[in-house]
Design a protein around this motif. Structure first.
Motif: not given
Length: 227
Positions: A163-181
């Motif tokens: 959730l922190k990753l999403f908040i810090v990058n709000h408005g930016i598309v995060l790929s599944k591979s980026t999230i896993l990494e």
């Protein structure tokens, strides 16, 4: 809106329209912003202001951005994003070899610049992001807590990082591979559908039944949208 009241930026450009545009946009995001229209003025400001990030134009009268960049790096710990109208690779190499941390071409998107500023903060000043406030979310990284509409969410360690990753990058598309990494690490060998499982859990905890906040972008990834 994400709050960056404690983060200091310096905008250096000899074009008043660009300075005004960046100042307005960055102050609306909550940053402290000072400006300069030439290299010498910028260096004088850096000595006392000690900005975290400088957005620095390359082509300026007198001292150019390359020289200013080298001198700034000697004065304080600073992250420098250079702006230029020159597209040739040699100019980008010159800037990066001279100490610049990132490089953007004019004309540029403000949203992309903001994303690059956020990336520089994460990489070079992560402690500045320990307390974030954006829309209904408040992140306290020291306590490893996230509040949603003033209530502390009950999150596992992995849910917190996601959730922190999403908040810090709000408005930016995060790929599944980026999230896993970023959340599970380079050496994760499990199934990638674990991302979907955790996102489903986060949606439940913030009441996002219609997926209007954590959006799924087919074949692309996920994006946190905050009104």
């Amino acid at each position: 809106m994400m709050k960056y009241q404690h983060i200091k930026l310096l905008v250096v450009d000899d074009e008043p329209a660009i300075v005004d545009f960046l100042t307005l946009g960055l102050e609306n995001e909550g940053f402290q912003v000072k400006t300069a229209t030439d290299g010498l003025s910028a260096l004088n400001i850096v000595k006392t202001y000690q900005p975290h990030i400088c957005i620095l134009d390359v082509m300026m009268p007198g001292m150019d951005g390359y020289e200013v960049c080298k001198l700034m790096k000697k004065v304080c710990q600073i992250s420098i994003i250079m702006l230029t109208a020159k597209d040739e690779v040699e100019y980008r190499i010159k800037g990066l070899c001279g100490g610049a941390d990132d490089y953007m071409m004019k004309p540029f998107s403000f949203d992309e610049l903001l994303a690059r500023i956020q990336a520089r903060l994460r990489n070079q000043f992560p402690y500045l992001l320990s307390d974030l406030s954006i829309g209904p979310f408040q992140v306290d990284d020291r306590r490893k807590e996230i509040r949603f509409n003033q209530k502390v969410l009950k999150l596992s360690a992995t849910e917190y990082e996601l959730l922190k990753l999403f908040i810090v990058n709000h408005g930016i598309v995060l790929s599944k591979s980026t999230i896993l990494e970023k959340v599970w690490g380079y050496d994760f060998n499990g199934e990638d559908n674990i991302v979907e499982v955790y996102i489903r859990a986060l949606r439940d905890k913030i009441g996002d039944k219609e997926h209007k906040m954590i959006r799924t972008l087919r074949s692309t990834g996920y994006r946190l949208d905050i009104q």
